[in-house]
Write a protein that holds these residues in place. Structure first.
Motif, PDB file in Angstrom:
ATOM      1  N   TRP A  31       0.595  -1.527   0.102  1.00 59.90           N
ATOM      2  CA  TRP A  31      -0.425   0.033  -0.054  1.00 59.90           C
ATOM      3  C   TRP A  31       0.837   1.216  -0.444  1.00 59.90           C
ATOM      4  N   THR A  60       0.496   3.108  -3.836  1.00 61.73           N
ATOM      5  CA  THR A  60       0.072   3.751  -3.979  1.00 61.73           C
ATOM      6  C   THR A  60       0.374   5.406  -4.144  1.00 61.73           C
ATOM      7  N   CYS A 119      -5.105   0.513  -5.551  1.00 62.86           N
ATOM      8  CA  CYS A 119      -3.471   2.072  -5.365  1.00 62.86           C
ATOM      9  C   CYS A 119      -4.040   2.488  -7.313  1.00 62.86           C
ATOM     10  N   THR A 120      -4.297   2.319  -8.445  1.00 62.75           N
ATOM     11  CA  THR A 120      -3.510   2.500  -9.495  1.00 62.75           C
ATOM     12  C   THR A 120      -5.422   2.796 -10.533  1.00 62.75           C
ATOM     13  N   THR A 140      -6.658   0.017   4.116  1.00 63.58           N
ATOM     14  CA  THR A 140      -7.196   0.803   2.757  1.00 63.58           C
ATOM     15  C   THR A 140      -6.788   2.213   2.595  1.00 63.58           C
ATOM     16  N   LYS A 141      -6.079   2.386   1.925  1.00 65.90           N
ATOM     17  CA  LYS A 141      -5.079   3.990   1.146  1.00 65.90           C
ATOM     18  C   LYS A 141      -5.874   4.349   0.359  1.00 65.90           C
ATOM     19  N   LYS A 142      -7.299   5.314   0.157  1.00 65.01           N
ATOM     20  CA  LYS A 142      -7.834   6.085  -0.935  1.00 65.01           C
ATOM     21  C   LYS A 142      -7.027   7.466  -1.508  1.00 65.01           C
ATOM     22  N   LYS A 143      -6.729   7.624  -2.774  1.00 68.04           N
ATOM     23  CA  LYS A 143      -5.940   8.550  -2.918  1.00 68.04           C
ATOM     24  C   LYS A 143      -7.271   9.939  -2.813  1.00 68.04           C
ATOM     25  N   GLN A 148      -8.740  10.065  -6.492  1.00 66.59           N
ATOM     26  CA  GLN A 148      -9.984   8.459  -7.517  1.00 66.59           C
ATOM     27  C   GLN A 148     -11.370   8.416  -6.515  1.00 66.59           C
ATOM     28  N   ILE A 174      -3.903  -5.192  -4.527  1.00 65.38           N
ATOM     29  CA  ILE A 174      -2.926  -3.449  -3.578  1.00 65.38           C
ATOM     30  C   ILE A 174      -3.372  -2.815  -5.248  1.00 65.38           C
ATOM     31  N   LYS A 200      -2.459   6.833 -11.231  1.00 63.61           N
ATOM     32  CA  LYS A 200      -3.654   6.170 -11.820  1.00 63.61           C
ATOM     33  C   LYS A 200      -3.715   6.257 -12.827  1.00 63.61           C
TER      34      LYS A 200
END
Length: 217
Positions: A40, A44, A114-115, A129-132, A135, A110, A48
């Motif tokens: 992650w 990250t 992330c992308t 969970t890591k969201k940009k 996104q 993952i 994207k």
């Protein structure tokens, strides 16, 4: 033969073996968490892809529910890269052509989370969970709540679930609702103050599809 020197039955869990198995399980769990955190943290920062969409239903249960209805429409349009997270081979076998399976918590899953430009889910994502910010996360939920759930049932929920639910709502960009009743519950019971699209559940579209009278009603 003296019983003391008799060989142990195959598969018998002796105290030493049980300790070794437990230690192995603990170490594998630690390794898995370290790997997940590293993935992650590294992925990250990858760029994207706005045409990539990762969908999930009930924590990887298979091709079902609101995400299925959305996926069916996206597959018809044919201009998106579609991925679906699964628990294993049985769930992957339920996917139609054009949808690529991703095993939950794998390096590949993952990376694509992330992308991806978009996420679609009908249940909570875990707190790691890591969201940009760039996104877009669509939460469809999975039914009409006729009982106390989420915040309204907080006293009976595990602490780690509440933590995940709060973070999930913070990450969400859009909740899909089928009525004012559900929209109000999102506001009062889901720790959510973002946008709600009160359009009906995608899984129910087939019930009125190609019926102008039903749509008008």
């Amino acid at each position: 033969m003296c019983l003391f020197f008799s060989p142990l039955p195959v598969g018998r869990k002796t105290p030493v073996r049980m300790v070794l198995l437990h230690t192995q399980k603990v170490l594998m769990n630690i390794f898995s968490k370290i790997k997940r955190r590293l993935c992650w943290s590294i992925f990250t920062h990858r760029p994207k892809d706005k045409n990539k969409i990762v969908l999930q239903s009930f924590y990887g249960r298979g091709y079902s529910e609101n995400a299925k209805a959305i996926s069916d429409e996206l597959l018809k349009r044919g201009k998106f890269k579609l991925y679906w997270t699964v628990k294993g081979a049985d769930e992957a076998a339920t996917l139609p052509n054009g949808l690529k399976p991703l095993t939950i918590d794998s390096v590949s899953s993952i990376f694509h989370l992330c992308t991806a430009g978009f996420w679609v889910d009908n249940a909570r994502k875990w707190s790691f969970t890591k969201k940009k910010p760039s996104q877009f996360y669509i939460q469809t939920w999975h039914g009409v709540p006729l009982k106390r759930i989420e915040k309204d049932a907080g006293d009976s929920l595990p602490k780690d679930y509440i933590e995940s639910a709060k973070k999930d709502s913070q990450m969400c960009d859009l909740f899909i609702s089928n009525s004012r009743y559900i929209s109000d519950i999102y506001r009062t019971g889901f720790w959510y103050d973002g946008e709600i699209f009160q359009c009906g559940f995608p899984r129910n579209d087939i019930l009125i599809k190609n019926s102008p009278a039903a749509i008008k009603r």
